[in-house]
Design an enzyme around this catalytic site. Structure first.
Site, PDB file in Angstrom:
ATOM      1  N   TYR A 191       0.871  -1.180   0.000  1.00 57.45           N
ATOM      2  CA  TYR A 191       0.000   0.000   0.000  1.00 57.45           C
ATOM      3  C   TYR A 191       0.907   1.229   0.000  1.00 57.45           C
ATOM      4  CZ  TYR A 191      -4.189   2.610   1.484  1.00 57.45           C
ATOM      5  OH  TYR A 191      -5.231   3.487   1.564  1.00 57.45           O
ATOM      6  N   ARG A 244      -6.100  10.753 -10.631  1.00 50.93           N
ATOM      7  CA  ARG A 244      -5.485  11.396  -9.459  1.00 50.93           C
ATOM      8  C   ARG A 244      -4.974  10.280  -8.550  1.00 50.93           C
ATOM      9  NH1 ARG A 244      -5.598  10.367  -4.732  1.00 50.93           N
ATOM     10  NH2 ARG A 244      -7.507  11.117  -3.802  1.00 50.93           N
ATOM     11  N   LYS A 262      -5.879  -1.773  -2.793  1.00 52.31           N
ATOM     12  CA  LYS A 262      -7.035  -1.522  -1.909  1.00 52.31           C
ATOM     13  C   LYS A 262      -7.784  -2.828  -1.657  1.00 52.31           C
ATOM     14  CE  LYS A 262      -7.037   3.089  -1.439  1.00 52.31           C
ATOM     15  NZ  LYS A 262      -7.186   3.885  -0.226  1.00 52.31           N
ATOM     16  N   GLU A 334     -12.176   5.180  -6.587  1.00 51.97           N
ATOM     17  CA  GLU A 334     -10.866   5.445  -5.995  1.00 51.97           C
ATOM     18  C   GLU A 334     -10.015   6.286  -6.936  1.00 51.97           C
ATOM     19  OE1 GLU A 334     -10.095   3.898  -2.801  1.00 51.97           O
ATOM     20  OE2 GLU A 334      -8.589   5.484  -2.909  1.00 51.97           O
ATOM     21  N   ASP A 335      -9.474   7.342  -6.402  1.00 49.83           N
ATOM     22  CA  ASP A 335      -8.479   8.159  -7.102  1.00 49.83           C
ATOM     23  C   ASP A 335      -8.936   8.660  -8.477  1.00 49.83           C
ATOM     24  OD1 ASP A 335      -7.136   7.684  -4.794  1.00 49.83           O
ATOM     25  OD2 ASP A 335      -5.328   6.875  -5.701  1.00 49.83           O
ATOM     26  N   ASP A 357     -13.948   6.494  -1.631  1.00 49.08           N
ATOM     27  CA  ASP A 357     -12.985   6.332  -0.547  1.00 49.08           C
ATOM     28  C   ASP A 357     -12.275   7.638  -0.213  1.00 49.08           C
ATOM     29  OD1 ASP A 357     -11.493   4.804   1.244  1.00 49.08           O
ATOM     30  OD2 ASP A 357      -9.910   4.478  -0.227  1.00 49.08           O
ATOM     31  N   ASP A 358     -11.924   8.409  -1.235  1.00 51.88           N
ATOM     32  CA  ASP A 358     -11.141   9.625  -1.014  1.00 51.88           C
ATOM     33  C   ASP A 358     -11.973  10.718  -0.350  1.00 51.88           C
ATOM     34  OD1 ASP A 358      -8.711   8.665  -2.376  1.00 51.88           O
ATOM     35  OD2 ASP A 358     -10.082   8.547  -4.068  1.00 51.88           O
ATOM     36  N   ASN A 499      -0.448  11.598   0.361  1.00 55.50           N
ATOM     37  CA  ASN A 499       0.326  10.399   0.029  1.00 55.50           C
ATOM     38  C   ASN A 499       0.942  10.547  -1.353  1.00 55.50           C
ATOM     39  OD1 ASN A 499      -0.570   8.976   2.399  1.00 55.50           O
ATOM     40  ND2 ASN A 499      -2.525   8.669   1.374  1.00 55.50           N
ATOM     41  N   ASN A 543      -5.189   7.115   7.691  1.00 57.42           N
ATOM     42  CA  ASN A 543      -5.385   6.639   6.327  1.00 57.42           C
ATOM     43  C   ASN A 543      -6.712   5.905   6.232  1.00 57.42           C
ATOM     44  OD1 ASN A 543      -5.127   4.883   3.878  1.00 57.42           O
ATOM     45  ND2 ASN A 543      -3.179   5.949   3.790  1.00 57.42           N
TER      46      ASN A 543
HETATM   47  N1  LIG Z   1      -4.616   9.820   4.150  1.00 58.32           N
HETATM   48  C1  LIG Z   1      -5.615   9.409   3.412  1.00 58.32           C
HETATM   49  O1  LIG Z   1      -6.336   8.467   3.763  1.00 58.32           O
HETATM   50  C2  LIG Z   1      -5.905  10.090   2.138  1.00 58.32           C
HETATM   51  C3  LIG Z   1      -5.017  10.956   1.593  1.00 58.32           C
HETATM   52  N2  LIG Z   1      -5.314  11.584   0.411  1.00 58.32           N
HETATM   53  C4  LIG Z   1      -4.280  12.453  -0.157  1.00 58.32           C
HETATM   54  O2  LIG Z   1      -4.729  13.777  -0.186  1.00 58.32           O
HETATM   55  C5  LIG Z   1      -4.147  14.443  -1.287  1.00 58.32           C
HETATM   56  C6  LIG Z   1      -5.221  15.213  -2.000  1.00 58.32           C
HETATM   57  O3  LIG Z   1      -6.187  14.327  -2.499  1.00 58.32           O
HETATM   58  P1  LIG Z   1      -7.558  14.893  -3.067  1.00 58.32           P
HETATM   59  O4  LIG Z   1      -8.220  15.762  -2.097  1.00 58.32           O
HETATM   60  O5  LIG Z   1      -8.314  13.748  -3.584  1.00 58.32           O
HETATM   61  O6  LIG Z   1      -7.014  15.756  -4.295  1.00 58.32           O
HETATM   62  P2  LIG Z   1      -7.713  16.937  -5.031  1.00 58.32           P
HETATM   63  O7  LIG Z   1      -6.993  17.106  -6.289  1.00 58.32           O
HETATM   64  O8  LIG Z   1      -9.177  16.731  -5.070  1.00 58.32           O
HETATM   65  O9  LIG Z   1      -7.436  18.211  -4.090  1.00 58.32           O
HETATM   66  C7  LIG Z   1      -6.197  18.794  -3.924  1.00 58.32           C
HETATM   67  C8  LIG Z   1      -6.397  20.171  -3.338  1.00 58.32           C
HETATM   68  O10 LIG Z   1      -5.133  20.687  -2.982  1.00 58.32           O
HETATM   69  C9  LIG Z   1      -5.036  22.008  -3.480  1.00 58.32           C
HETATM   70  N3  LIG Z   1      -3.665  22.367  -3.705  1.00 58.32           N
HETATM   71  C10 LIG Z   1      -2.813  21.895  -4.643  1.00 58.32           C
HETATM   72  N4  LIG Z   1      -1.622  22.497  -4.525  1.00 58.32           N
HETATM   73  C11 LIG Z   1      -1.718  23.363  -3.505  1.00 58.32           C
HETATM   74  C12 LIG Z   1      -0.831  24.284  -2.894  1.00 58.32           C
HETATM   75  N5  LIG Z   1       0.426  24.397  -3.307  1.00 58.32           N
HETATM   76  N6  LIG Z   1      -1.284  25.015  -1.866  1.00 58.32           N
HETATM   77  C13 LIG Z   1      -2.538  24.888  -1.438  1.00 58.32           C
HETATM   78  N7  LIG Z   1      -3.422  24.035  -1.952  1.00 58.32           N
HETATM   79  C14 LIG Z   1      -3.013  23.291  -2.987  1.00 58.32           C
HETATM   80  C15 LIG Z   1      -5.853  22.011  -4.748  1.00 58.32           C
HETATM   81  O11 LIG Z   1      -6.181  23.347  -5.047  1.00 58.32           O
HETATM   82  P3  LIG Z   1      -7.023  23.760  -6.339  1.00 58.32           P
HETATM   83  O12 LIG Z   1      -8.407  23.278  -6.046  1.00 58.32           O
HETATM   84  O13 LIG Z   1      -6.920  25.258  -6.362  1.00 58.32           O
HETATM   85  O14 LIG Z   1      -6.404  23.092  -7.498  1.00 58.32           O
HETATM   86  C16 LIG Z   1      -7.033  21.159  -4.302  1.00 58.32           C
HETATM   87  O15 LIG Z   1      -7.967  21.946  -3.629  1.00 58.32           O
HETATM   88  C17 LIG Z   1      -3.460  13.375  -2.116  1.00 58.32           C
HETATM   89  O16 LIG Z   1      -2.075  13.447  -1.869  1.00 58.32           O
HETATM   90  C18 LIG Z   1      -3.986  12.076  -1.582  1.00 58.32           C
HETATM   91  O17 LIG Z   1      -3.021  11.060  -1.626  1.00 58.32           O
HETATM   92  C19 LIG Z   1      -6.492  11.414  -0.242  1.00 58.32           C
HETATM   93  C20 LIG Z   1      -7.406  10.528   0.253  1.00 58.32           C
HETATM   94  C21 LIG Z   1      -7.148   9.765   1.462  1.00 58.32           C
HETATM   95  C1  LIG Z   2      -5.186   6.806   0.767  1.00 64.15           C
HETATM   96  C2  LIG Z   2      -5.825   7.232  -0.444  1.00 64.15           C
HETATM   97  O1  LIG Z   2      -6.903   6.771  -0.766  1.00 64.15           O
HETATM   98  C3  LIG Z   2      -5.193   8.221  -1.263  1.00 64.15           C
HETATM   99  O2  LIG Z   2      -4.147   8.748  -0.900  1.00 64.15           O
HETATM  100  O3  LIG Z   2      -5.732   8.501  -2.331  1.00 64.15           O
HETATM  101 MG   LIG Z   3      -7.374   7.159  -2.797  1.00 58.23          MG
END
Ligand SMILES: NC(=O)C1=CN([C@@H]2O[C@H](COP(=O)(O)OP(=O)(O)OC[C@H]3O[C@@H](n4cnc5c(N)ncnc54)[C@H](OP(=O)(O)O)[C@@H]3O)[C@@H](O)[C@H]2O)C=CC1
Ligand SMILES: CC(=O)C(=O)O
Ligand SMILES: [Mg+2]
Length: 643
Positions: A191, A244, A262, A334-335, A357-358, A499, A543
């Site tokens: 993972y 993504r 997953k 997912e993603d 999931d996200d 991540n 996570n």
């Molecule tokens: N720990 C866990 O279980 C999980 C972790 N994640 C992680 O979270 C991260 C984001 O995922 P997700 O929300 O789906 O992605 P998205 O693409 O939906 O969202 C990313 C956000 O970050 C913003 N962003 C990008 N660059 C910057 C910056 N330099 N400064 C401020 N904001 C910024 C984007 O802004 P804008 O909208 O303006 O483009 C957007 O709002 C990934 O790395 C993913 O791996 C996700 C799901 C689960």
């Molecule tokens: C953990 C997860 O789902 C992600 O980083 O997208």
């Molecule tokens: Mg994910």
């Protein structure tokens, strides 16, 4: 009735293989064949005909009993509509399908049944294995010991990943036993973070298909593609379109390692049997130039389809999945990129059993972490102020679930509660003056405030008690940001959720050092313990892997038909309740993964209880002890004895 050409069989001694006629079956079996097979014909003049081989079932003295692939007898030779064949139109082709039973060399190459050196002497005789294995016999536990030593000898994480995938391909039960027994050590291998690198290099490391690929080439034929998958009784699908992948961006078809990873956690952590799990990648192209120019890229070499073309392929997949696997197949998105993820969730949540999931799993795990953190930092959720870096799926998903929980606790309207939750995106703080230009999922978070361009200024002006990173951008919680949090709060709560590790907003070491050991910290990818001024801090892993396996099990075991937001709250509540004083003493606000199966059983039970309460569960009556029931539903990777 007997099928004409080849058919596969099981004898009452469990000896199986392919045979060309019935007398061959009789010759090779010491008794009457125990289970019969049903094969489907796709001959043009007889497309929908099913050829059923009838014979006696062990203990059932009825010559007309036929067994379908699920082992359920259908009296009088009737064909159960197991594959949705009756529902397919004449225009659909059907897959010629048969149940086969491996023996000898084939058995050793069948990952579902292979036990390697653990085949007993008796099994070696009964299954034509003599001479195909060296003479020694070892137990599964010894095999686990041998395999963990083997994995440990690799220094490079991707090599460990490939060794694990190789094992999964060779001996599925040993793979799961190893993963369950060494979950803390191997989770980062199968993972995050290693799975991220596996996706990036999937073109070069790809050996054998591990899931289904549905590309634009298959448009109009998705149902057929689903039928090519060997397992028919699918309960969970994890699907990505690869746009993504973690915080690594668009990896196109190479995102396949994510659904595969997953689903291996669905089995190892949540006890859903592997044969019920189906990883799917929908390939609509990629906008990743490097991949488009890479001769080893395994996906469609074209830019991403969008709009109607994209929507039609997804819709065909969603329809085919329900048609083929029924109403209660759980589909986990997912993603996907956020410009599709929210819309897909909304579109299909009233017609399908879907879960993102996200957006939702992440929200649930973070809420659990916050509820647990309150024991350290004090107060209720409503007393805290939240600031997010990143306002996408994870950020707004978490924000919404926190608001929902506070609203339920305080009876305050959601709009009021939201005012204590602030988000920063790539353009700065989300404020009312930006509202018109915001994506729809950001609009509820546009509060009255002057524009703020960067995170440091936002921290100083909003003065949050909780800082959550969901930006996918590494190193964005700088020293000055963490120090500002530590100036404002005695115990600042800091979650770096992005991540893989390279994208984490800060490391555990940075969080503890820069806050002088006062941060309550958790991260999306794991970090090792940190020593600060003689005290050891063990960072927790926030996570969604804590949530989706248990939530999925709860939904499946109760026959729940829709994922309701209260199920996410129930999962969070159950997870938070699993954190012990001993965990808190080490600085943990999540329980260790070592006990994850027990934790998943509690999550499943709480989710199922809520589903029964809401009238969403269809497996009636409700079992009395849902935790025990959840445990009893879990797949065990221990070898089965073969007749
Ligand atoms: N720990 C866990 O279980 C999980 C972790 N994640 C992680 O979270 C991260 C984001 O995922 P997700 O929300 O789906 O992605 P998205 O693409 O939906 O969202 C990313 C956000 O970050 C913003 N962003 C990008 N660059 C910057 C910056 N330099 N400064 C401020 N904001 C910024 C984007 O802004 P804008 O909208 O303006 O483009 C957007 O709002 C990934 O790395 C993913 O791996 C996700 C799901 C689960
Ligand atoms: C953990 C997860 O789902 C992600 O980083 O997208
Ligand atoms: Mg994910």
């Amino acid at each position: 009735m007997i099928s004409s050409n080849s058919c596969s069989f099981l004898s009452n001694t469990g000896v199986g293989g392919s045979c060309s006629n019935f007398s061959d079956v009789q010759r090779r079996c010491s008794g009457p064949p125990r289970i019969v097979c049903m094969a489907q014909s796709s001959r043009s003049n007889d497309r929908n005909a099913s050829v059923a081989v009838e014979t006696k079932l062990n203990g059932i003295n009825d010559d007309s009993v036929v067994v379908d692939v699920n082992g359920k007898p259908t009296v009088g030779g009737g064909v159960q509509d197991s594959y949705g064949e009756d529902r397919a139109t004449e225009d659909h082709f059907v897959t010629p399908w048969s149940v086969s039973v491996a023996s000898g060399y084939t058995l050793l190459r069948d990952p579902h049944h292979n036990k390697g050196l653990a085949f007993t002497e008796k099994e070696r005789d009964a299954h034509y294995l003599r001479g195909l294995l060296p003479p020694t016999t070892i137990s599964q536990d010894t095999q686990v010991k041998k395999m963990i030593r083997h994995i440990r000898q690799y220094q490079v994480p991707l090599q460990k990943y490939m060794a694990m995938m190789d094992l999964q391909e060779r001996n599925e039960r040993l793979f799961y036993k190893l993963l369950i027994d060494h979950v803390e050590e191997l989770l980062p291998v199968v993972y995050t973070p290693t799975v991220g690198e596996a996706c990036q290099k999937y073109g070069s490391i790809f050996m054998r298909p591990q899931g289904l690929y549905i590309s634009l080439k298959e448009k109009g034929r998705v149902l057929e593609v689903l039928r090519n998958w060997p397992q028919k009784d699918i309960q969970v699908i994890v699907v990505t379109d690869g746009e993504r992948i973690l915080g690594l961006g668009d990896l196109g078809c190479q995102g396949m390692a994510i659904p595969v990873g997953k689903l291996s956690l669905y089995t190892a952590l949540g006890g859903v049997r592997p044969s019920a799990c189906l990883p799917i990648t929908i390939d609509v192209g990629t906008n990743n130039e490097t991949l488009l120019n890479d001769e080893l890229y395994i996906g469609l070499k074209q830019r991403r389809a969008t709009g109607q073309e994209y929507a039609e392929l997804i819709h065909e997949f969603m329809t085919a999945a329900k048609q083929n696997y029924g109403e209660k197949v759980l589909i986990q998105f997912e993603d996907f990129a956020n410009h599709n993820a929210f819309d897909l969730l909304e579109k299909y949540s009233s017609t399908h059993l879907v879960f993102n999931d996200d957006i939702q799993g992440t929200a649930s795990v973070v809420l659990a972490g916050l509820v647990a953190a309150l024991k350290v930092v004090g107060g209720n959720l409503a007393d805290h102020k939240f600031l997010f870096l990143g306002a996408g799926e994870a950020g707004t998903g978490i924000a919404e679930l926190i608001a929902l929980e506070i609203s339920k606790q305080t009876n305050a309207p959601l709009e009021e509660v939201r005012k204590n939750i602030w988000l920063v995106d790539s353009k700065g703080l989300i404020v009312s003056s930006r509202k018109e230009s915001l994506q729809h999922f950001k609009k509820p978070w546009a509060h009255d405030h002057e524009p703020v361009k960067n995170l440091f200024d936002a921290v100083n002006q909003i003065k949050p008690t909780v800082l959550i990173g969901t930006s996918g951008q590494g190193k964005t919680f700088t020293k000055e940001v963490v120090e500002a949090m530590a100036t404002i709060n005695k115990r600042p709560v800091i979650f770096s959720l992005s991540n893989p590790t390279s994208q984490s907003e800060c490391t555990a070491e940075e969080a503890y050092n820069w806050s002088k050991g006062r941060a309550v910290f958790a991260s999306g990818s794991p970090f090792p313990p940190v020593e600060y001024e003689g005290k050891v801090f063990v960072p927790g892993q926030a996570n969604n892997a804590y949530i989706f396996p248990g939530l999925g099990l709860g939904v499946l075991m109760s026959g729940t038909i829709r994922v309701h937001e209260d199920l996410l709250l129930a999962a969070a509540e159950a997870l938070a309740a699993q954190v012990t004083q001993e965990n808190f003493d080490k600085g943990l606000i999540f329980p260790p993964f070592t006990n994850i199966r027990k934790i998943s059983a509690h999550i499943a039970a709480n989710v199922a209880a809520k589903a029964y309460e809401l009238g969403l569960a269809t497996h009636l009556p409700q079992p009395k002890d849902l935790v025990k029931y959840a445990e009893s539903c879990m797949y065990s990777p221990l070898y089965r004895g073969y007749r």
